[in-house]
Write an enzyme that holds these catalytic residues in place. Structure first.
Site, PDB file in Angstrom:
ATOM      1  N   ARG A 156       0.840  -1.205   0.000  1.00  0.00           N
ATOM      2  CA  ARG A 156       0.000   0.000   0.000  1.00  0.00           C
ATOM      3  C   ARG A 156       0.879   1.261   0.000  1.00  0.00           C
ATOM      4  O   ARG A 156       0.633   2.193  -0.746  1.00  0.00           O
ATOM      5  CB  ARG A 156      -0.912   0.039   1.225  1.00  0.00           C
ATOM      6  CG  ARG A 156      -1.798  -1.165   1.386  1.00  0.00           C
ATOM      7  CD  ARG A 156      -3.102  -1.060   0.607  1.00  0.00           C
ATOM      8  NE  ARG A 156      -3.937  -2.201   0.929  1.00  0.00           N
ATOM      9  CZ  ARG A 156      -3.942  -3.373   0.275  1.00  0.00           C
ATOM     10  NH1 ARG A 156      -3.166  -3.544  -0.776  1.00  0.00           N
ATOM     11  NH2 ARG A 156      -4.735  -4.367   0.654  1.00  0.00           N
ATOM     12  N   SER A 159     -14.350  -5.204   1.880  1.00  0.00           N
ATOM     13  CA  SER A 159     -14.580  -4.619   0.554  1.00  0.00           C
ATOM     14  C   SER A 159     -13.948  -5.447  -0.567  1.00  0.00           C
ATOM     15  O   SER A 159     -14.358  -5.310  -1.722  1.00  0.00           O
ATOM     16  CB  SER A 159     -14.139  -3.157   0.496  1.00  0.00           C
ATOM     17  OG  SER A 159     -12.785  -2.993   0.801  1.00  0.00           O
ATOM     18  N   GLY A 160     -12.955  -6.263  -0.253  1.00  0.00           N
ATOM     19  CA  GLY A 160     -12.487  -7.306  -1.171  1.00  0.00           C
ATOM     20  C   GLY A 160     -11.963  -6.891  -2.538  1.00  0.00           C
ATOM     21  O   GLY A 160     -11.984  -7.685  -3.465  1.00  0.00           O
ATOM     22  N   GLY A 161     -11.533  -5.640  -2.697  1.00  0.00           N
ATOM     23  CA  GLY A 161     -11.008  -5.209  -3.995  1.00  0.00           C
ATOM     24  C   GLY A 161     -11.995  -4.372  -4.786  1.00  0.00           C
ATOM     25  O   GLY A 161     -11.689  -3.893  -5.881  1.00  0.00           O
ATOM     26  N   LYS A 200     -17.671 -11.459   9.441  1.00  0.00           N
ATOM     27  CA  LYS A 200     -17.124 -10.527   8.437  1.00  0.00           C
ATOM     28  C   LYS A 200     -16.986 -11.267   7.103  1.00  0.00           C
ATOM     29  O   LYS A 200     -15.948 -11.859   6.817  1.00  0.00           O
ATOM     30  CB  LYS A 200     -15.775  -9.980   8.910  1.00  0.00           C
ATOM     31  CG  LYS A 200     -15.095  -9.080   7.881  1.00  0.00           C
ATOM     32  CD  LYS A 200     -13.937  -8.292   8.461  1.00  0.00           C
ATOM     33  CE  LYS A 200     -13.197  -7.546   7.372  1.00  0.00           C
ATOM     34  NZ  LYS A 200     -12.194  -6.618   7.874  1.00  0.00           N
ATOM     35  N   ARG A 206      -9.397  -1.391   2.312  1.00  0.00           N
ATOM     36  CA  ARG A 206      -9.080  -0.558   1.139  1.00  0.00           C
ATOM     37  C   ARG A 206     -10.159   0.464   0.823  1.00  0.00           C
ATOM     38  O   ARG A 206      -9.852   1.603   0.471  1.00  0.00           O
ATOM     39  CB  ARG A 206      -8.839  -1.474  -0.077  1.00  0.00           C
ATOM     40  CG  ARG A 206      -7.527  -2.183  -0.026  1.00  0.00           C
ATOM     41  CD  ARG A 206      -7.475  -3.363  -0.964  1.00  0.00           C
ATOM     42  NE  ARG A 206      -8.278  -4.481  -0.498  1.00  0.00           N
ATOM     43  CZ  ARG A 206      -8.374  -5.647  -1.122  1.00  0.00           C
ATOM     44  NH1 ARG A 206      -7.745  -5.822  -2.266  1.00  0.00           N
ATOM     45  NH2 ARG A 206      -9.087  -6.624  -0.624  1.00  0.00           N
ATOM     46  N   GLU A 245     -13.887 -14.074   9.923  1.00  0.00           N
ATOM     47  CA  GLU A 245     -13.811 -13.566   8.536  1.00  0.00           C
ATOM     48  C   GLU A 245     -13.480 -14.676   7.538  1.00  0.00           C
ATOM     49  O   GLU A 245     -12.314 -14.933   7.265  1.00  0.00           O
ATOM     50  CB  GLU A 245     -12.764 -12.440   8.433  1.00  0.00           C
ATOM     51  CG  GLU A 245     -12.668 -11.861   7.020  1.00  0.00           C
ATOM     52  CD  GLU A 245     -11.615 -10.751   6.867  1.00  0.00           C
ATOM     53  OE1 GLU A 245     -10.904 -10.452   7.844  1.00  0.00           O
ATOM     54  OE2 GLU A 245     -11.512 -10.211   5.761  1.00  0.00           O
TER      55      GLU A 245
HETATM   56  C1  5MM Z   1      -6.625  -4.670   6.014  1.00  0.00           C
HETATM   57  O1  5MM Z   1      -6.335  -5.932   5.445  1.00  0.00           O
HETATM   58  C2  5MM Z   1      -6.531  -7.041   6.317  1.00  0.00           C
HETATM   59  C3  5MM Z   1      -5.284  -7.829   6.474  1.00  0.00           C
HETATM   60  O2  5MM Z   1      -4.900  -8.427   5.286  1.00  0.00           O
HETATM   61  P1  5MM Z   1      -3.447  -9.159   5.183  1.00  0.00           P
HETATM   62  O3  5MM Z   1      -3.322 -10.124   6.330  1.00  0.00           O
HETATM   63  O4  5MM Z   1      -3.537  -9.816   3.846  1.00  0.00           O
HETATM   64  O5  5MM Z   1      -2.408  -8.110   5.229  1.00  0.00           O
HETATM   65  C4  5MM Z   1      -7.724  -7.891   5.796  1.00  0.00           C
HETATM   66  O6  5MM Z   1      -7.982  -9.018   6.577  1.00  0.00           O
HETATM   67  C5  5MM Z   1      -8.908  -6.997   5.844  1.00  0.00           C
HETATM   68  O7  5MM Z   1      -9.306  -6.839   7.195  1.00  0.00           O
HETATM   69  C6  5MM Z   1     -10.081  -7.508   5.056  1.00  0.00           C
HETATM   70  O8  5MM Z   1      -9.703  -8.212   3.902  1.00  0.00           O
HETATM   71  C7  5MM Z   1     -10.921  -6.315   4.679  1.00  0.00           C
HETATM   72  O9  5MM Z   1     -10.150  -5.462   3.892  1.00  0.00           O
HETATM   73  P2  5MM Z   1     -10.711  -5.032   2.463  1.00  0.00           P
HETATM   74  O10 5MM Z   1      -9.607  -4.206   1.868  1.00  0.00           O
HETATM   75  O11 5MM Z   1     -11.010  -6.303   1.726  1.00  0.00           O
HETATM   76  O12 5MM Z   1     -11.953  -4.236   2.789  1.00  0.00           O
END
Ligand code: 5MM
Length: 335
Positions: free
Chosen positions: A33, A261-263, A219, A292, A177
């Site tokens: 990021r 949000s998943g991308g 989640k 994200r 999650e």
């Molecule tokens: C913020 O990202 C979280 C940690 O991801 P990594 O272990 O891959 O670094 C991730 O679990 C996040 O909480 C969820 O995927 C939600 O984030 P998004 O970006 O999908 O909303």
């Protein structure tokens, strides 16, 4: 186990107009990021970025809790205040990601299993001392030819249940999650099918392990077309498919469902959440735990420059406000 305390924390996390900020990027993800805006990932830049988010004026109007990474829960803001204390002062509940990442699932090409159960009971005790009141564990399920296998779904469901059990024992509300990835070109029907299969296995495992359902938060992903699919389902179709799956498999005792949000872009995630909350009354609160989609615009506005801090905080505040309106099904009021 103090069930009433778990229940109260879970309800605070999904209070009206509020949701959770996922700021628990692992070292590898946060590096990606920060490098995307041209700055190196160091202990200092990671702290500066998280401090910018947490100190955004009045962000507690829309954010009930923040998921922290192990490094972050031990860091101090520039005035020396530990981050968990800074959040508590604003009325925001600190939480902690406790899995240690996803690894290849042996003998199952293309599939992953989340690890982190070793020593978890002891780590949870320390996180409680550091100020956390909830915990999070992410399992990743990929869609492809012949996958997900039932073995991968069951192994992940089982580890999610073990995590949830240990968290509740420690007095932490587990955020469970199971993410069925949107990566791929599958149609929405396939995503619905695999999400239903995954969530069904997760709730089987949670019930077998006697998890107190009113003391957890789910989640999940929204049910959507693959990110690379030529035909993209519109927000109403996404909302209908998501609600249909959730109503089949999520027991009504669960107090809240917070979507990742998943991308999806910040705009797509917001509009989908609004459509989901416009489908009528459901047994659970339907809120957000975006990473994200809450941070993306602010990160670009900041660019690592202190003179852009205020502009970045304004971007974060504005997106959080829109997502909060969407969570209440009232997005059109903003336009
Ligand atoms: C913020 O990202 C979280 C940690 O991801 P990594 O272990 O891959 O670094 C991730 O679990 C996040 O909480 C969820 O995927 C939600 O984030 P998004 O970006 O999908 O909303």
């Amino acid at each position: 186990m103090n069930v009433d305390k778990l229940d109260a924390t879970a309800r605070r996390l999904v209070a009206d107009s509020k949701g959770i900020l996922a700021a628990d990027e692992s070292s590898r993800t946060i590096a990606k990021r920060l490098e995307s805006i041209g700055i190196p990932s160091t202990e200092r830049t990671r702290r500066e970025w998280r401090e910018l988010l947490f100190t955004t004026p009045n962000i507690q109007r829309f954010i009930s809790g923040v998921i922290l990474f192990d490094e972050t829960i031990r860091q101090n803001a520039s005035d020396g205040t530990p981050f968990p204390k800074l959040l508590w002062r604003k009325g925001i509940i600190p939480g902690i990601k406790v899995d240690t990442g996803v690894y290849p699932f042996a003998e199952h090409p293309g599939e992953k299993l989340t690890e982190g159960l070793d020593g978890l009971r002891e780590r949870l005790v320390e996180y409680v001392e550091l100020g956390a009141q909830f915990s999070k564990w992410r399992a990743v399920i990929s869609i492809g030819e012949g996958i997900p296998t039932q073995a991968c779904i069951d192994a992940n469901a089982h580890t999610l249940a073990r995590f949830a059990l240990l968290s509740q024992e420690a007095g932490l509300v587990p955020i469970v999650e199971p993410e069925v990835l949107m990566e791929g070109n599958h149609p929405i029907e396939r995503h619905a099918q695999e999400t239903e299969r995954t969530l069904a296995a997760v709730f089987d495992a949670l019930q077998t392990d006697r998890i107190t359902l009113r003391g957890i938060i789910l989640k999940p992903n929204m049910v959507a077309s693959g990110l690379e699919a030529k035909v993209q389902a519109n927000p109403t179709v996404v909302a209908q498919a998501t609600i249909r799956v959730l109503r089949k498999v999520v027991p009504p005792e669960v107090p809240g469902i917070v979507f990742l949000s998943g991308g999806l872009t910040p705009e797509q995630a917001t509009v989908n959440l609004h459509a989901i909350n416009s489908q009528g009354k459901q047994p659970w609160q339907l809120s957000y735990s975006f990473g994200r989609a809450l941070q993306g615009e602010a990160l670009s506005a900041w660019g690592g420059k202190s003179e852009h801090l205020k502009a970045a905080q304004e971007e974060f505040y504005t997106r959080a406000k829109l997502v909060s309106l969407a969570r209440d099904g009232g997005l059109e009021k903003s336009t």
